[in-house]
Scaffold this motif. Structure first.
Motif, PDB file in Angstrom:
ATOM      1  N   ILE A 154       0.841  -1.196   0.000  1.00 11.46           N
ATOM      2  CA  ILE A 154       0.000   0.000   0.000  1.00 11.46           C
ATOM      3  C   ILE A 154       0.874   1.244   0.000  1.00 11.46           C
ATOM      4  CG2 ILE A 154      -0.232  -0.113   2.536  1.00 11.46           C
ATOM      5  CD1 ILE A 154      -3.072   1.097   2.114  1.00 11.46           C
ATOM      6  N   GLU A 155       0.565   2.177  -0.874  1.00 13.49           N
ATOM      7  CA  GLU A 155       1.312   3.432  -0.944  1.00 13.49           C
ATOM      8  C   GLU A 155       0.461   4.528  -0.319  1.00 13.49           C
ATOM      9  OE1 GLU A 155       4.098   6.092  -3.932  1.00 13.49           O
ATOM     10  OE2 GLU A 155       3.112   4.272  -4.670  1.00 13.49           O
ATOM     11  N   ASN A 156       0.899   4.987   0.854  1.00 11.85           N
ATOM     12  CA  ASN A 156       0.130   5.976   1.607  1.00 11.85           C
ATOM     13  C   ASN A 156       1.048   6.631   2.631  1.00 11.85           C
ATOM     14  OD1 ASN A 156      -1.611   6.805   4.031  1.00 11.85           O
ATOM     15  ND2 ASN A 156      -3.147   6.446   2.438  1.00 11.85           N
ATOM     16  N   LYS A 157       1.155   7.933   2.573  1.00 17.30           N
ATOM     17  CA  LYS A 157       2.061   8.670   3.448  1.00 17.30           C
ATOM     18  C   LYS A 157       1.729   8.476   4.930  1.00 17.30           C
ATOM     19  CE  LYS A 157       2.512  13.389   5.117  1.00 17.30           C
ATOM     20  NZ  LYS A 157       3.503  13.044   6.116  1.00 17.30           N
ATOM     21  N   PHE A 158       0.451   8.574   5.264  1.00 17.32           N
ATOM     22  CA  PHE A 158       0.056   8.537   6.665  1.00 17.32           C
ATOM     23  C   PHE A 158       0.337   7.172   7.280  1.00 17.32           C
ATOM     24  CE2 PHE A 158      -2.474  11.675   4.438  1.00 17.32           C
ATOM     25  CZ  PHE A 158      -2.267  12.795   5.212  1.00 17.32           C
ATOM     26  N   LEU A 159       0.022   6.129   6.546  1.00 17.93           N
ATOM     27  CA  LEU A 159       0.268   4.783   7.059  1.00 17.93           C
ATOM     28  C   LEU A 159       1.764   4.480   7.096  1.00 17.93           C
ATOM     29  CD1 LEU A 159      -2.625   2.869   5.285  1.00 17.93           C
ATOM     30  CD2 LEU A 159      -2.552   3.723   7.637  1.00 17.93           C
ATOM     31  N   HIS A 160       2.484   4.890   6.045  1.00 14.49           N
ATOM     32  CA  HIS A 160       3.934   4.690   6.032  1.00 14.49           C
ATOM     33  C   HIS A 160       4.577   5.311   7.262  1.00 14.49           C
ATOM     34  CE1 HIS A 160       7.978   6.312   5.259  1.00 14.49           C
ATOM     35  NE2 HIS A 160       8.202   5.175   4.618  1.00 14.49           N
ATOM     36  N   ASP A 161       4.228   6.565   7.549  1.00 11.46           N
ATOM     37  CA  ASP A 161       4.851   7.252   8.674  1.00 11.46           C
ATOM     38  C   ASP A 161       4.513   6.576   9.999  1.00 11.46           C
ATOM     39  OD1 ASP A 161       5.826   8.943   6.775  1.00 11.46           O
ATOM     40  OD2 ASP A 161       4.748  10.723   7.443  1.00 11.46           O
ATOM     41  N   ALA A 162       3.291   6.021  10.108  1.00 13.26           N
ATOM     42  CA  ALA A 162       2.926   5.295  11.323  1.00 13.26           C
ATOM     43  C   ALA A 162       3.758   4.029  11.467  1.00 13.26           C
ATOM     44  CB  ALA A 162       1.441   4.946  11.297  1.00 13.26           C
ATOM     45  N   TYR A 163       3.969   3.316  10.368  1.00 16.91           N
ATOM     46  CA  TYR A 163       4.769   2.091  10.424  1.00 16.91           C
ATOM     47  C   TYR A 163       6.234   2.410  10.736  1.00 16.91           C
ATOM     48  CZ  TYR A 163       1.271  -1.346   9.006  1.00 16.91           C
ATOM     49  OH  TYR A 163       0.196  -2.186   8.992  1.00 16.91           O
ATOM     50  N   VAL A 164       6.740   3.519  10.212  1.00 21.27           N
ATOM     51  CA  VAL A 164       8.112   3.922  10.540  1.00 21.27           C
ATOM     52  C   VAL A 164       8.227   4.229  12.026  1.00 21.27           C
ATOM     53  CG1 VAL A 164       9.833   5.738  10.211  1.00 21.27           C
ATOM     54  CG2 VAL A 164       8.682   4.739   8.230  1.00 21.27           C
ATOM     55  N   ARG A 165       7.249   4.946  12.539  1.00 19.48           N
ATOM     56  CA  ARG A 165       7.258   5.267  13.973  1.00 19.48           C
ATOM     57  C   ARG A 165       7.225   3.982  14.804  1.00 19.48           C
ATOM     58  NH1 ARG A 165       5.061   9.136  17.481  1.00 19.48           N
ATOM     59  NH2 ARG A 165       5.475   8.444  19.604  1.00 19.48           N
ATOM     60  N   HIS A 166       6.379   3.045  14.405  1.00 18.71           N
ATOM     61  CA  HIS A 166       6.276   1.771  15.125  1.00 18.71           C
ATOM     62  C   HIS A 166       7.610   1.018  15.067  1.00 18.71           C
ATOM     63  CE1 HIS A 166       4.493  -1.743  16.881  1.00 18.71           C
ATOM     64  NE2 HIS A 166       4.670  -2.482  15.808  1.00 18.71           N
ATOM     65  N   PHE A 167       8.250   1.023  13.899  1.00 14.96           N
ATOM     66  CA  PHE A 167       9.560   0.385  13.759  1.00 14.96           C
ATOM     67  C   PHE A 167      10.552   0.991  14.750  1.00 14.96           C
ATOM     68  CE2 PHE A 167      13.808  -0.046  12.059  1.00 14.96           C
ATOM     69  CZ  PHE A 167      13.847  -1.328  11.521  1.00 14.96           C
ATOM     70  N   LYS A 168      10.563   2.308  14.834  1.00 17.84           N
ATOM     71  CA  LYS A 168      11.505   2.971  15.731  1.00 17.84           C
ATOM     72  C   LYS A 168      11.159   2.730  17.198  1.00 17.84           C
ATOM     73  CE  LYS A 168      12.990   6.461  12.418  1.00 17.84           C
ATOM     74  NZ  LYS A 168      13.139   7.899  12.113  1.00 17.84           N
ATOM     75  N   ASP A 169       9.869   2.479  17.481  1.00 24.56           N
ATOM     76  CA  ASP A 169       9.479   2.137  18.849  1.00 24.56           C
ATOM     77  C   ASP A 169      10.291   0.968  19.374  1.00 24.56           C
ATOM     78  OD1 ASP A 169       7.547   4.063  19.283  1.00 24.56           O
ATOM     79  OD2 ASP A 169       5.878   2.814  18.612  1.00 24.56           O
ATOM     80  N   TYR A 170      10.453  -0.071  18.547  1.00 23.83           N
ATOM     81  CA  TYR A 170      11.214  -1.210  19.057  1.00 23.83           C
ATOM     82  C   TYR A 170      12.681  -1.180  18.655  1.00 23.83           C
ATOM     83  CZ  TYR A 170       9.183  -3.136  14.648  1.00 23.83           C
ATOM     84  OH  TYR A 170       8.744  -3.330  13.361  1.00 23.83           O
ATOM     85  N   TRP A 171      13.034  -0.558  17.548  1.00 25.54           N
ATOM     86  CA  TRP A 171      14.445  -0.481  17.138  1.00 25.54           C
ATOM     87  C   TRP A 171      15.274   0.257  18.186  1.00 25.54           C
ATOM     88  CZ3 TRP A 171      17.220  -2.592  13.195  1.00 25.54           C
ATOM     89  CH2 TRP A 171      18.482  -2.049  12.925  1.00 25.54           C
ATOM     90  N   ASN A 172      14.707   1.279  18.807  1.00 28.31           N
ATOM     91  CA  ASN A 172      15.444   2.110  19.767  1.00 28.31           C
ATOM     92  C   ASN A 172      15.356   1.617  21.205  1.00 28.31           C
ATOM     93  OD1 ASN A 172      16.327   3.947  17.793  1.00 28.31           O
ATOM     94  ND2 ASN A 172      14.425   5.105  17.911  1.00 28.31           N
ATOM     95  N   LEU A 173      14.731   0.463  21.437  1.00 24.41           N
ATOM     96  CA  LEU A 173      14.648  -0.047  22.800  1.00 24.41           C
ATOM     97  C   LEU A 173      16.036  -0.380  23.341  1.00 24.41           C
ATOM     98  CD1 LEU A 173      11.603  -2.480  22.638  1.00 24.41           C
ATOM     99  CD2 LEU A 173      11.774  -0.413  24.018  1.00 24.41           C
ATOM    100  N   PRO A 174      16.354   0.077  24.550  1.00 18.00           N
ATOM    101  CA  PRO A 174      17.624  -0.330  25.165  1.00 18.00           C
ATOM    102  C   PRO A 174      17.513  -1.756  25.689  1.00 18.00           C
ATOM    103  CG  PRO A 174      16.371   1.011  26.696  1.00 18.00           C
ATOM    104  CD  PRO A 174      15.579   0.990  25.405  1.00 18.00           C
ATOM    105  N   ASN A 175      18.622  -2.443  25.772  1.00 15.25           N
ATOM    106  CA  ASN A 175      18.621  -3.783  26.353  1.00 15.25           C
ATOM    107  C   ASN A 175      18.452  -3.685  27.863  1.00 15.25           C
ATOM    108  OD1 ASN A 175      18.924  -4.964  23.908  1.00 15.25           O
ATOM    109  ND2 ASN A 175      21.034  -5.623  24.199  1.00 15.25           N
ATOM    110  N   ARG A 176      17.425  -4.347  28.361  1.00 16.36           N
ATOM    111  CA  ARG A 176      17.166  -4.392  29.791  1.00 16.36           C
ATOM    112  C   ARG A 176      16.288  -5.612  30.036  1.00 16.36           C
ATOM    113  NH1 ARG A 176      13.433   1.099  29.882  1.00 16.36           N
ATOM    114  NH2 ARG A 176      11.619   0.259  28.794  1.00 16.36           N
ATOM    115  N   LYS A 177      15.692  -5.707  31.210  1.00 17.59           N
ATOM    116  CA  LYS A 177      14.856  -6.873  31.497  1.00 17.59           C
ATOM    117  C   LYS A 177      13.734  -6.975  30.462  1.00 17.59           C
ATOM    118  CE  LYS A 177      12.149  -9.103  35.126  1.00 17.59           C
ATOM    119  NZ  LYS A 177      11.581  -8.990  36.489  1.00 17.59           N
ATOM    120  N   HIS A 178      13.537  -8.166  29.926  1.00 12.50           N
ATOM    121  CA  HIS A 178      12.518  -8.485  28.926  1.00 12.50           C
ATOM    122  C   HIS A 178      12.870  -7.962  27.533  1.00 12.50           C
ATOM    123  CE1 HIS A 178      10.315  -9.881  32.281  1.00 12.50           C
ATOM    124  NE2 HIS A 178       9.829  -8.719  32.659  1.00 12.50           N
TER     125      HIS A 178
END
Length: 426
Positions: free
Chosen positions: A395-419
């Motif tokens: 799907i080509e859509n700016k709003f959805l793309h940006d949401a998925y990028v944000r979601h990706f960064k939510d877990y990509w930037n997690l520091p290593n800690r418990k769990h």
């Protein structure tokens, strides 16, 4: 040539402005998607509300209570099914009591007709516990069979056993196919925009389980009021019930989307689509983010190499099954402008990396800007591409793309800690 290019850019920009295509304007190209570790992306809809994305991040990793966004959204759709309407669903694993309760209520109270297609490993009459580690899903199937016995005209169950545990695998001599597609179709639900009820389609990476549904990184797309995608997936569902034929690839112009249905879709359509974008992009400010639980396709390594080396794109790859993916991850990590991380599942069961998405941002040869999302049930594996019932949406859509990028960064930037435990691949 310059004049032709200016004209092309003008027309493309006009189309963007009118929301006729999924590209974005020049002023949006350098927009930064906000990226705060503790602010977890949950829901994002297009401005018209006709498509919504829902996300479940590994909440324990953020020190937050799990909100179960995707499953709760599906339950709300089931509960909003109008009296005497129909629901058609396909799922790999299912053991959640709350989803069963919603289906039972829809059948008993509203007279909704429900048809479910389920992987053969969850069939109680053929269950082999040594081959299928599906005790909880088998127990749920028994409850569904009891409900079907009480309401035989309202609940139809199909357990897939076509040369394996899938419904649609045709080549002879193979017994390891699975039914891995995850979607629900609603003929008549409450309208997200407040208008009259219309068909609604839900597509997700999530299983209806605690381990790979509630407590995992997942996403879903919901298409409201869109008969194009609903009717085509209804044909796919019918084919799963009868091992019949279906359109393995179709366009949804009203959602600026393309849908690929496995196993009949020829070749590797994801590879073909990405190579198409490679041919029409400039070497300018491009980014591709890959989040896939499993990754064993060398041809996809080669495609990503072209993005990184030939087009000089920023490439990030996150996976969640490193022992299987290790060779390919190391190949990726050696490429320029490429970072690779592997998620190690928490031994206490707090979360699994179950994502199956790719986002792509680039500038085209004609000067237009494109933001694209690939998602669904399809893993980057030979098994998903060649043998199993799967669904992949582009799907080509700016709003959805940006949401998925944000979601990706939510877990990509997690520091290593418990769990949480990111292993950076070198």
């Amino acid at each position: 040539m310059k004049n032709h290019r200016h004209i092309g850019t003008f027309l493309a920009t006009a189309a963007c402005t009118l929301n006729l295509i999924g590209c974005v304007s020049e002023s949006d190209e350098n927009e930064v998607v906000e990226d705060t570790q503790e602010s977890i992306t949950r829901t994002r809809c297009t401005p018209t509300g006709d498509i919504c994305a829902h996300f479940d991040a590994h909440a324990a990793a953020h020190g937050k209570k799990q909100k179960q966004i995707i499953i709760n959204h599906l339950i709300s759709l089931i509960k909003s099914a109008r009296p005497n309407s129909s629901i058609h669903g396909s799922i790999y694993r299912f053991d959640l009591d709350e989803v069963f309760a919603a289906i039972e209520e829809a059948i008993k109270i509203n007279g909704v007709s429900v048809s479910l297609v389920l992987d053969g490993c969850t069939d109680p009459t053929h269950w082999n516990p040594d081959r299928c580690k599906t005790r909880e899903s088998v127990a749920m199937s028994r409850r569904l069979l009891d409900l079907s016995a009480q309401h035989p005209r309202k609940l139809k169950l199909t357990f897939c056993h076509n040369q394996g545990k899938g419904c649609l695998y045709y080549p002879q001599g193979t017994t390891n196919s699975i039914q891995h597609a995850k979607y629900f179709l609603f003929s008549d639900t409450e309208n997200n925009n407040g208008g009259p009820p219309r068909p609604t389609t839900w597509i997700s990476s999530a299983n209806l389980t605690t381990a790979t549904g509630v407590k995992a990184f997942n996403d879903s797309l919901t298409f409201y009021n869109n008969n194009d995608i609903y009717s085509q997936l209804k044909l796919y569902h019918d084919a799963q019930n009868t091992s019949g034929s279906y359109d393995s690839s179709f366009t949804v112009p009203t959602a600026n989307s393309h849908v690929y249905l496995f196993p009949e879709v020829p070749g590797n359509p994801l590879k073909g689509s990405l190579e198409k974008h490679l041919r029409q992009m400039e070497k300018k400010n491009c980014e591709i983010l890959v989040a896939h639980m499993s990754f064993d396709l060398e041809e996809m390594v080669e495609v990503l190499r072209k993005f990184a080396t030939e087009m000089k794109c920023s490439v990030k790859v996150a996976t969640g099954n490193g022992e299987v993916n290790r060779v390919h991850l190391r190949m990726l990590a050696k490429m320029p402008r490429t970072e690779v991380k592997d998620w190690t599942n928490d031994p206490d069961g707090h979360g699994a990396f179950h994502a199956k998405t790719i986002t792509l941002r680039y500038t085209g040869n004609d000067g237009t800007h494109h933001r694209i999302v690939y998602t669904g049930s399809h893993n980057l594996t030979h098994h998903s591409t060649e043998r199993s019932d799967e669904i992949l949406v582009e799907i080509e859509n700016k709003f959805l793309h940006d949401a998925y990028v944000r979601h990706f960064k939510d877990y990509w930037n997690l520091p290593n800690r418990k769990h949480t435990n990111w292993d950076v691949i070198k």
